[in-house]
Design an enzyme around this catalytic site. Structure first.
Site, PDB file in Angstrom:
ATOM      1  N   ASP A  53      -6.874  -6.731  -2.941  1.00  0.00           N
ATOM      2  CA  ASP A  53      -5.761  -7.481  -3.561  1.00  0.00           C
ATOM      3  C   ASP A  53      -4.583  -7.680  -2.614  1.00  0.00           C
ATOM      4  O   ASP A  53      -3.940  -8.733  -2.628  1.00  0.00           O
ATOM      5  CB  ASP A  53      -5.238  -6.733  -4.806  1.00  0.00           C
TER       6      ASP A  53
HETATM    7  P1  NAP Z   1      -8.116  -3.001  -4.231  1.00  0.00           P
HETATM    8  O1  NAP Z   1      -7.613  -4.384  -4.405  1.00  0.00           O
HETATM    9  O2  NAP Z   1      -8.282  -2.156  -5.431  1.00  0.00           O
HETATM   10  O3  NAP Z   1      -9.523  -3.134  -3.448  1.00  0.00           O
HETATM   11  C1  NAP Z   1     -10.213  -2.024  -2.998  1.00  0.00           C
HETATM   12  C2  NAP Z   1     -11.501  -2.508  -2.337  1.00  0.00           C
HETATM   13  O4  NAP Z   1     -12.067  -1.386  -1.689  1.00  0.00           O
HETATM   14  C3  NAP Z   1     -12.532  -3.023  -3.328  1.00  0.00           C
HETATM   15  O5  NAP Z   1     -12.654  -4.421  -3.251  1.00  0.00           O
HETATM   16  C4  NAP Z   1     -13.846  -2.293  -2.927  1.00  0.00           C
HETATM   17  O6  NAP Z   1     -14.858  -3.260  -2.663  1.00  0.00           O
HETATM   18  C5  NAP Z   1     -13.470  -1.544  -1.659  1.00  0.00           C
HETATM   19  N1  NAP Z   1     -14.030  -0.194  -1.605  1.00  0.00           N
HETATM   20  C6  NAP Z   1     -14.110   0.730  -2.588  1.00  0.00           C
HETATM   21  N2  NAP Z   1     -14.696   1.845  -2.167  1.00  0.00           N
HETATM   22  C7  NAP Z   1     -14.991   1.640  -0.859  1.00  0.00           C
HETATM   23  C8  NAP Z   1     -15.613   2.431   0.151  1.00  0.00           C
HETATM   24  N3  NAP Z   1     -16.066   3.671  -0.091  1.00  0.00           N
HETATM   25  N4  NAP Z   1     -15.755   1.894   1.385  1.00  0.00           N
HETATM   26  C9  NAP Z   1     -15.322   0.627   1.654  1.00  0.00           C
HETATM   27  N5  NAP Z   1     -14.739  -0.145   0.739  1.00  0.00           N
HETATM   28  C10 NAP Z   1     -14.573   0.350  -0.498  1.00  0.00           C
HETATM   29  O7  NAP Z   1      -7.215  -2.185  -3.206  1.00  0.00           O
HETATM   30  P2  NAP Z   1      -5.840  -2.583  -2.519  1.00  0.00           P
HETATM   31  O8  NAP Z   1      -6.006  -3.798  -1.696  1.00  0.00           O
HETATM   32  O9  NAP Z   1      -5.367  -1.318  -1.881  1.00  0.00           O
HETATM   33  O10 NAP Z   1      -4.881  -2.972  -3.728  1.00  0.00           O
HETATM   34  C11 NAP Z   1      -4.306  -2.036  -4.625  1.00  0.00           C
HETATM   35  C12 NAP Z   1      -4.273  -2.573  -6.051  1.00  0.00           C
HETATM   36  O11 NAP Z   1      -3.721  -1.586  -6.927  1.00  0.00           O
HETATM   37  C13 NAP Z   1      -3.418  -3.811  -6.178  1.00  0.00           C
HETATM   38  O12 NAP Z   1      -3.928  -4.647  -7.183  1.00  0.00           O
HETATM   39  C14 NAP Z   1      -2.085  -3.233  -6.623  1.00  0.00           C
HETATM   40  O13 NAP Z   1      -1.249  -4.154  -7.284  1.00  0.00           O
HETATM   41  C15 NAP Z   1      -2.572  -2.155  -7.567  1.00  0.00           C
HETATM   42  N6  NAP Z   1      -1.458  -1.221  -7.781  1.00  0.00           N
HETATM   43  C16 NAP Z   1      -1.160  -0.288  -6.855  1.00  0.00           C
HETATM   44  C17 NAP Z   1      -0.028   0.501  -7.028  1.00  0.00           C
HETATM   45  C18 NAP Z   1       0.392   1.504  -6.020  1.00  0.00           C
HETATM   46  O14 NAP Z   1       1.385   2.157  -6.261  1.00  0.00           O
HETATM   47  N7  NAP Z   1      -0.290   1.648  -4.909  1.00  0.00           N
HETATM   48  C19 NAP Z   1       0.769   0.341  -8.131  1.00  0.00           C
HETATM   49  C20 NAP Z   1       0.437  -0.622  -9.071  1.00  0.00           C
HETATM   50  C21 NAP Z   1      -0.686  -1.387  -8.871  1.00  0.00           C
HETATM   51  P3  NAP Z   1     -16.407  -2.848  -2.774  1.00  0.00           P
HETATM   52  O15 NAP Z   1     -16.615  -2.363  -4.156  1.00  0.00           O
HETATM   53  O16 NAP Z   1     -17.151  -4.088  -2.454  1.00  0.00           O
HETATM   54  O17 NAP Z   1     -16.634  -1.775  -1.747  1.00  0.00           O
END
Ligand code: NAP
Length: 458
Positions: A385
């Site tokens: 994301d």
């Molecule tokens: P993400 O959008 O959740 O994507 C994580 C990706 O990691 C997935 O597409 C997955 O694809 C891949 N993955 C999972 N396990 C894996 C592994 N063992 N090896 C390799 N790849 C792996 O992560 P992000 O880009 O960090 O975004 C964070 C999300 O959380 C955002 O939507 C954000 O708004 C939300 N959020 C975060 C917070 C915060 O405080 N950090 C707060 C509110 C909301 P596969 O399944 O194909 O592997």
């Protein structure tokens, strides 16, 4: 023990809490900050154990023993990736404690309380109760026990508002009819129900924002407990907790370019919010491990973009190893940190600091984005994301306006992920279909380990 000694201990613990918060505002001083806060809590507990009102210690010692064993076990064995749900449970317990103290005070003193104390007590029980059930629902969603999707029904906001109005109405009635316990217990019941209603329409992706908001409520409930019991340390600690939690929620919303109202009432991540992103379609291009290693080894600048997948794979140590291997070959290595990458604020900073990645190599979004234009390879390690160009390019996207790491400006973006899994928002990512993007499938830790070996061989 004279009362002034206890008050001095409370003052000292309040100062240590503030020093702790200050320390935690920077990764270099975060560990020291945690130590200050823990030491402050220890002093607050010692001060409380010296209170004259305590007539017997057996129940207290029992509680201390059970709490310490549970806390130690959670600290030792709960993995970093499960930290959000662990925090949700802590909030639930903290808020339950505040609510129960309030209920017992009302049970003991009932209608004889003066209006100020009654108000503080009502506020404490109201916030404590709704935070307890709200945090338990948040825990269930984050742990996967409950469906992560928002649970919505027709007229939900109106229904929730009605429950809230009746709950607040019964709180106000307490002042008019303090002798009627029924009004008080009605308020407790409605607040418990409202906690559930507040959290079920919110998707798991927004749960961290909700949690820091619930953290804020738990803090305010503790501050109200302090007013009800005349306990200064509860007032100080509760207020610090209440306002820092609120500020954190606002900062997280800002980082996602969403309003608090949208997070709380927008049902982000619901079925209607999903679907393919604009520009998503066609073929994803794969790259072989050896080709990826060559691209990295002969690059001038490589930027690593870690995300939630790096955390689940526990790939932080091997990412540093690959970074060092490249640096030995004269490649400039940087790490791009998105404020909401992972599942909790500072998630990536904590993991990379644990792996001893130098803090000077970590760049925030605003600092690194202009740098992508002169980056040869951006390596996206389990992020999705936070690198979705739809947020920037597609005004119709549910994440439109959320600032992203502009990896599509790099000469090549290599994406490390296991398969075609979506990010937490449930949206398709057009980045994966772009010409300058190459997919390297597999578990992030395994792929990075193999890349280190492949680069060494070159
Ligand atoms: P993400 O959008 O959740 O994507 C994580 C990706 O990691 C997935 O597409 C997955 O694809 C891949 N993955 C999972 N396990 C894996 C592994 N063992 N090896 C390799 N790849 C792996 O992560 P992000 O880009 O960090 O975004 C964070 C999300 O959380 C955002 O939507 C954000 O708004 C939300 N959020 C975060 C917070 C915060 O405080 N950090 C707060 C509110 C909301 P596969 O399944 O194909 O592997």
């Amino acid at each position: 023990m004279p009362q002034y000694v206890i008050e001095l201990l409370y003052l000292l613990s309040g100062i240590l809490f503030i020093m702790g918060l200050k320390g935690m505002s920077h990764p270099d001083t975060a560990r020291r900050g945690m130590f200050y806060a823990e030491f402050g809590m220890l002093i607050a507990i010692i001060g409380t154990l010296m209170q004259h009102e305590i007539v017997r210690y057996d129940w207290i010692i029992g509680g201390l023993a059970i709490g310490s064993i549970l806390g130690l076990a959670m600290g030792l064995w709960v993995p970093m990736t499960a930290m959000p749900q662990r925090t949700a449970l802590s909030h639930a317990f903290g808020a339950l404690a505040a609510a129960l103290v309030g209920v017992s005070e009302f049970y003991r003193h009932g209608g004889h309380l003066e209006p100020f104390k009654l108000g503080a007590l009502g506020f404490e029980v109201l916030l404590g109760s709704l935070t307890t059930t709200g945090s338990l629902i948040a825990f269930g969603k984050l742990q996967g026990i409950l469906p992560g999707q928002p649970l919505v029904f027709k007229g939900q906001n109106v229904f929730n508002m009605t429950v809230l109005v009746v709950t607040v109405g019964s709180f106000i009635s307490l002042f008019l009819f303090p002798q009627y316990g029924g009004v008080f217990y009605l308020m407790v019941g409605l607040a418990l129900v409202f906690g559930v209603l507040l959290v079920i329409p919110i998707g798991s992706a927004d749960m961290p924002v909700v949690m820091s908001l619930l953290n804020s409520y738990a803090g305010l409930a503790s501050a109200a407990t302090g007013f009800a019991l005349g306990n200064n340390v509860l007032i100080i600690a509760g207020t610090l907790d209440g306002f820092s939690g609120f500020i954190l929620s606002v900062l997280m919303c800002k980082a996602m370019n969403r309003s608090m109202a949208n997070v709380l009432f927008g049902a982000f991540g619901s079925a209607s919010a999903q679907g393919a992103g604009a520009g998503a379609g066609g073929e994803m291009r794969e790259i072989s491990l050896d080709d990826a290693a060559v691209q990295l080894a002969y690059a001038r600048q490589v930027v690593f973009v870690p995300g939630y997948g790096m955390a689940t794979a526990q790939a932080q140590h091997v990412i540093r190893e690959l970074g060092e291997t490249l640096e030995e070959r004269g490649v400039t290595v940087k790490y791009a940190i998105h404020p909401v990458a992972g599942r909790m604020p500072g998630h990536m900073n904590v993991l990379l600091a644990e792996a001893n990645v130098p803090y000077s190599e970590l760049y925030e979004l605003e600092q690194i984005n202009p740098d992508f234009l002169s980056t040869d390879v951006a390596v996206i390690v389990g992020a999705n994301d936070v690198v979705n160009p739809d947020a920037r390019d597609n005004p119709g996207s549910p994440i439109s306006g959320m600032p992203i790491l502009e990896v599509d400006h790099a000469k090549l973006a290599i994406v490390l992920k296991r398969g075609k899994g979506r990010g937490f928002s449930g949206l398709e990512n057009p980045l994966f279909f772009k010409e300058k993007t190459a997919m390297l499938y597999g578990d992030a830790k395994e792929t990075l380990t193999n890349l280190v070996q492949a680069v060494h061989k070159l």
